[in-house]
Design a protein around this motif. Structure first.
Motif, PDB file in Angstrom:
ATOM      1  N   LEU A  86       3.553  28.459  -6.255  1.00  0.00           N
ATOM      2  CA  LEU A  86       4.782  27.665  -6.288  1.00  0.00           C
ATOM      3  C   LEU A  86       5.242  27.266  -4.887  1.00  0.00           C
ATOM      4  N   GLN A  87       4.453  27.613  -3.870  1.00  0.00           N
ATOM      5  CA  GLN A  87       4.834  27.328  -2.495  1.00  0.00           C
ATOM      6  C   GLN A  87       4.336  25.955  -2.064  1.00  0.00           C
ATOM      7  N   PRO A  88       5.245  25.055  -1.680  1.00  0.00           N
ATOM      8  CA  PRO A  88       4.795  23.732  -1.217  1.00  0.00           C
ATOM      9  C   PRO A  88       4.147  23.816   0.159  1.00  0.00           C
ATOM     10  N   LEU A  89       2.975  23.241   0.300  1.00  0.00           N
ATOM     11  CA  LEU A  89       2.275  23.181   1.575  1.00  0.00           C
ATOM     12  C   LEU A  89       2.469  21.836   2.265  1.00  0.00           C
ATOM     13  N   MET A  90       2.629  20.799   1.467  1.00  0.00           N
ATOM     14  CA  MET A  90       2.793  19.450   2.003  1.00  0.00           C
ATOM     15  C   MET A  90       3.386  18.564   0.931  1.00  0.00           C
ATOM     16  N   HIS A  91       4.276  17.656   1.358  1.00  0.00           N
ATOM     17  CA  HIS A  91       4.801  16.646   0.437  1.00  0.00           C
ATOM     18  C   HIS A  91       5.155  15.413   1.252  1.00  0.00           C
ATOM     19  N   GLN A  92       4.476  14.310   0.990  1.00  0.00           N
ATOM     20  CA  GLN A  92       4.721  13.091   1.749  1.00  0.00           C
ATOM     21  C   GLN A  92       4.672  11.873   0.842  1.00  0.00           C
ATOM     22  N   THR A  93       5.471  10.891   1.174  1.00  0.00           N
ATOM     23  CA  THR A  93       5.371   9.565   0.561  1.00  0.00           C
ATOM     24  C   THR A  93       5.311   8.537   1.681  1.00  0.00           C
ATOM     25  N   PHE A  94       4.509   7.509   1.479  1.00  0.00           N
ATOM     26  CA  PHE A  94       4.547   6.416   2.441  1.00  0.00           C
ATOM     27  C   PHE A  94       4.451   5.086   1.719  1.00  0.00           C
ATOM     28  N   SER A  95       4.987   4.074   2.374  1.00  0.00           N
ATOM     29  CA  SER A  95       4.977   2.716   1.834  1.00  0.00           C
ATOM     30  C   SER A  95       4.710   1.754   2.978  1.00  0.00           C
ATOM     31  N   ASP A  96       3.707   0.898   2.796  1.00  0.00           N
ATOM     32  CA  ASP A  96       3.275  -0.057   3.818  1.00  0.00           C
ATOM     33  C   ASP A  96       3.294  -1.429   3.152  1.00  0.00           C
ATOM     34  N   VAL A  97       4.301  -2.256   3.491  1.00  0.00           N
ATOM     35  CA  VAL A  97       4.534  -3.499   2.745  1.00  0.00           C
ATOM     36  C   VAL A  97       4.612  -4.688   3.699  1.00  0.00           C
ATOM     37  N   SER A 124       7.530 -13.763   8.275  1.00  0.00           N
ATOM     38  CA  SER A 124       6.859 -12.585   7.740  1.00  0.00           C
ATOM     39  C   SER A 124       7.619 -11.338   8.143  1.00  0.00           C
ATOM     40  N   THR A 125       7.421 -10.276   7.345  1.00  0.00           N
ATOM     41  CA  THR A 125       8.002  -8.969   7.648  1.00  0.00           C
ATOM     42  C   THR A 125       6.993  -7.887   7.282  1.00  0.00           C
ATOM     43  N   HIS A 126       6.844  -6.927   8.142  1.00  0.00           N
ATOM     44  CA  HIS A 126       6.006  -5.760   7.873  1.00  0.00           C
ATOM     45  C   HIS A 126       6.877  -4.520   8.012  1.00  0.00           C
ATOM     46  N   ARG A 127       6.922  -3.702   6.938  1.00  0.00           N
ATOM     47  CA  ARG A 127       7.727  -2.480   6.963  1.00  0.00           C
ATOM     48  C   ARG A 127       6.864  -1.288   6.568  1.00  0.00           C
ATOM     49  N   TYR A 128       6.914  -0.246   7.401  1.00  0.00           N
ATOM     50  CA  TYR A 128       6.184   0.986   7.124  1.00  0.00           C
ATOM     51  C   TYR A 128       7.190   2.124   7.058  1.00  0.00           C
ATOM     52  N   GLN A 129       7.167   2.862   5.934  1.00  0.00           N
ATOM     53  CA  GLN A 129       8.068   3.993   5.731  1.00  0.00           C
ATOM     54  C   GLN A 129       7.261   5.238   5.395  1.00  0.00           C
ATOM     55  N   ARG A 130       7.678   6.366   5.957  1.00  0.00           N
ATOM     56  CA  ARG A 130       7.054   7.640   5.641  1.00  0.00           C
ATOM     57  C   ARG A 130       8.129   8.713   5.621  1.00  0.00           C
ATOM     58  N   LYS A 131       8.089   9.558   4.581  1.00  0.00           N
ATOM     59  CA  LYS A 131       9.051  10.642   4.456  1.00  0.00           C
ATOM     60  C   LYS A 131       8.328  11.885   3.969  1.00  0.00           C
ATOM     61  N   ASP A 174       0.876  -1.174   0.000  1.00  0.00           N
ATOM     62  CA  ASP A 174       0.000   0.000   0.000  1.00  0.00           C
ATOM     63  C   ASP A 174       0.911   1.221   0.000  1.00  0.00           C
ATOM     64  N   ALA A 175       0.913   1.993  -1.072  1.00  0.00           N
ATOM     65  CA  ALA A 175       1.834   3.127  -1.182  1.00  0.00           C
ATOM     66  C   ALA A 175       1.096   4.352  -1.695  1.00  0.00           C
ATOM     67  N   GLU A 176       1.613   5.537  -1.331  1.00  0.00           N
ATOM     68  CA  GLU A 176       0.993   6.786  -1.784  1.00  0.00           C
ATOM     69  C   GLU A 176       2.043   7.885  -1.818  1.00  0.00           C
ATOM     70  N   LYS A 177       1.938   8.719  -2.846  1.00  0.00           N
ATOM     71  CA  LYS A 177       2.668   9.983  -2.920  1.00  0.00           C
ATOM     72  C   LYS A 177       1.622  11.093  -2.929  1.00  0.00           C
ATOM     73  N   ALA A 178       1.834  12.115  -2.096  1.00  0.00           N
ATOM     74  CA  ALA A 178       0.865  13.200  -2.013  1.00  0.00           C
ATOM     75  C   ALA A 178       1.598  14.522  -1.848  1.00  0.00           C
ATOM     76  N   PHE A 179       1.049  15.562  -2.490  1.00  0.00           N
ATOM     77  CA  PHE A 179       1.612  16.895  -2.296  1.00  0.00           C
ATOM     78  C   PHE A 179       0.514  17.935  -2.437  1.00  0.00           C
ATOM     79  N   ALA A 180       0.782  19.121  -1.886  1.00  0.00           N
ATOM     80  CA  ALA A 180      -0.115  20.260  -2.022  1.00  0.00           C
ATOM     81  C   ALA A 180       0.730  21.503  -2.244  1.00  0.00           C
ATOM     82  N   LEU A 181       0.286  22.343  -3.198  1.00  0.00           N
ATOM     83  CA  LEU A 181       0.984  23.578  -3.538  1.00  0.00           C
ATOM     84  C   LEU A 181      -0.002  24.737  -3.524  1.00  0.00           C
ATOM     85  N   ARG A 182       0.466  25.907  -3.117  1.00  0.00           N
ATOM     86  CA  ARG A 182      -0.268  27.153  -3.328  1.00  0.00           C
ATOM     87  C   ARG A 182       0.618  28.039  -4.186  1.00  0.00           C
TER      88      ARG A 182
END
Length: 528
Positions: free
Chosen positions: A462-473, A495-502, A452-460
């Motif tokens: 040219l100004q970045p308001l939010m930028h995140q990526t996460f990966s749930d594997v 089994s292995t569960h790895r969650y990453q967020r940046k 389960d992965a997502e990249k998300a961002f928000a701009l106003r």
């Protein structure tokens, strides 16, 4: 535990009658370092299909507004039991949906947390509480699900304020009912509404073919779970008969899934304990809905064969108001729904049945509203797609393999609210890659990856308001012997569960938990 093993004892050579308590690598909800008040809203032992009913009263010691509200569910169960699906409502609004772990003979405990601050408008006044975890308890299935649910309230102060983007109202659908496979109802929004978001807690469940909808094959193909048009599923929401949002359903795998509960006893698949809703931005339609009248909402899962049960689609509506306006008006300027593509082809390759599926859809809607701050134009553009390759051998469907991916991209552009336009974009990507095989000696092995992965961002501007990526594997492999008493199953698994967020806000989070034969062997923090 940074860079260290969480191993308490040497794992046994195979699964025994007990194992570690379930857990996940997902971060807990961040809480303010301030005083708080906790209210227990559920305390029930679920042993049949009777729902718990109760009442919630806001804590007098912590009056709103609140900077954060956190839900925590705690559970324990002992004996033998299947995985079960749970559904919690407060004031008719679905607050939380979950599935349960399968217990050991000696018993397990687990807990799940969820940030429910967005539901604060609902929690400002007393509300009825309803929860159901349908369960069967008899001489064979002995596990009673002992569950408590708590809400913890953190009052706002000079340093901790309510979220700036918090909704004004949270509404359930009125007159909810089923029409075939669809969930329908009505919503009456306040006349000064400026923004509208629908939440749909979509799950295929119940143990039938729609719990494993991604495995289904066209009816012309010899497979045990047929579907008229194959495995493509899409969750479509309509407002007054017009398509208002499209989305890919998440391919949930519950803790008895893929013929192998030994995979999930300690580490569940992504989202299994916290079933997140699909969110649809319905703001382009707001100008048509602020007349004080009820409007029709319909949620349907495309691709489900007519009359087949299995999908549950509870729906909420979040409202943002213009406090300086009595009524907001507007209209829809553009509504473009693309042609649905859904093609499944079948072939025999070296004796293997092979179903190759490609599907997708596109929607673009623009609408405007006249607010106290002037005109605002919102454009929502969504693109969804699914690619899957399903392979199996012979009439016994052994081995049975699936490699599938789902893409779901949404872009929301708002012009007029600020000097510069605001653009928010989300790119979701789901993957299942798995194989089930049974040897002539009746030894079943499942190998699987769920992502389960997502990249998300928000701009106003040219100004970045939010930028995140996460990966749930989740990755795992487990084997056990079919058709023998429990003591002779000789089950083994890793089994292995790895969650990453940046990104920002939030910085870096990277946790990985590994298990062998039911016991945690490593719990590592990768953000050192």
């Amino acid at each position: 535990m940074s860079g260290a093993s969480a191993l308490a004892v040497e794992p046994p050579p195979e699964f025994g009658t007990d194992w570690d308590d379930p857990r996940t690598a997902v971060p807990g909800v961040e809480r303010p370092a301030t005083a708080s008040c906790t209210v227990r809203i559920v305390d029930e032992k679920f042993d049949d299909f009777t729902p718990f009913t109760g009442a919630f009263t806001p804590p007098a010691e912590c009056p709103g507004p609140w900077s954060k509200v956190v839900l925590r569910m705690e559970g324990k169960v002992q004996g033998v039991q299947y995985d079960r699906l749970g559904h919690l409502e407060v004031g008719g609004v679905t607050l939380f949906k979950t599935s349960t772990p399968e217990p050991s003979r000696d018993g397990i405990t687990w807990a799940v947390e969820k940030d429910v601050t967005a539901y604060a408008p609902l929690l400002r006044r007393p509300q009825p509480v309803w929860m159901l975890i349908g369960n069967v308890v008899n001489e064979t299935y002995t596990g009673v699900l002992d569950v408590q649910v708590y809400l913890t309230f953190y009052p706002a102060d000079g340093h901790h304020r309510p979220p700036a983007d918090a909704p004004s109202d949270v509404l359930p659908l009125t007159n909810p009912r089923r029409e075939g496979t669809a969930q329908v109802g009505e919503v009456t929004v306040p006349e000064n509404t400026t923004r509208l978001v629908a939440e749909v807690y979509a799950t295929g469940s119940g143990g039938g073919c729609e719990e494993f909808w991604y495995f289904t094959a066209p009816t012309v193909v010899p497979y045990s779970c047929p579907a008229d048009d194959g495995p493509y599923r899409e969750v479509l929401i309509e407002v007054d008969g017009r398509a208002a949002g499209i989305a890919m359903p998440f391919p949930h795998v519950y803790t008895g899934g893929w013929s192998n509960p030994f995979l999930w006893y300690v580490l569940p698949a992504p989202r299994a304990f916290d079933i997140r809703p699909i969110r649809y931005d319905l703001t382009p339609f707001v100008g048509l809905l602020t007349d004080g009248q009820p409007h029709h909402v319909r949620v349907n899962v495309l691709g489900v064969p007519e009359g087949r049960p299995g999908w549950d689609l509870p729906t909420n509506v979040l409202v943002w108001r213009d406090a300086k306006a009595t009524r907001v008006t507007g209209g829809v300027l553009q509504h473009a729904l693309g042609t649905l593509t859904n093609h499944s082809t079948h072939a025999l390759v070296d004796g293997w049945h092979q179903v190759d599926t490609r599907g997708g859809h596109h929607l673009k809607v623009s609408g405007y509203v006249r607010t106290s701050r002037g005109w605002e134009l919102t454009t929502v553009e969504q693109t969804v797609s699914n690619d899957s390759l399903h392979r199996w051998l012979g009439d016994m469907e052994n081995p049975d393999a699936l490699t599938a991916s789902w893409a779901d991209t949404s872009t929301v552009t708002v012009v007029g609210r600020e000097v510069f336009p605001t653009v928010s974009r989300s790119e979701k990507h789901f993957v299942i890659d798995g194989l089930i095989r049974v040897t002539p000696e009746n030894r079943l092995t499942t190998t699987i990856t769920v992502s389960d992965a997502e990249k998300a961002f928000a701009l106003r501007g040219l100004q970045p308001l939010m930028h995140q990526t996460f990966s749930d594997v989740y990755t795992g492999e487990a084997s056990w012997t079919l058709g023998v008493p429990r003591a002779q199953r000789n089950a083994v698994g890793t089994s292995t569960h790895r969650y990453q967020r940046k990104g920002f806000p939030g910085g870096c989070y990277d946790r990985s938990i590994s298990t062998r034969n039911g016991y945690v062997t490593a719990d590592v923090d990768g953000c050192e």
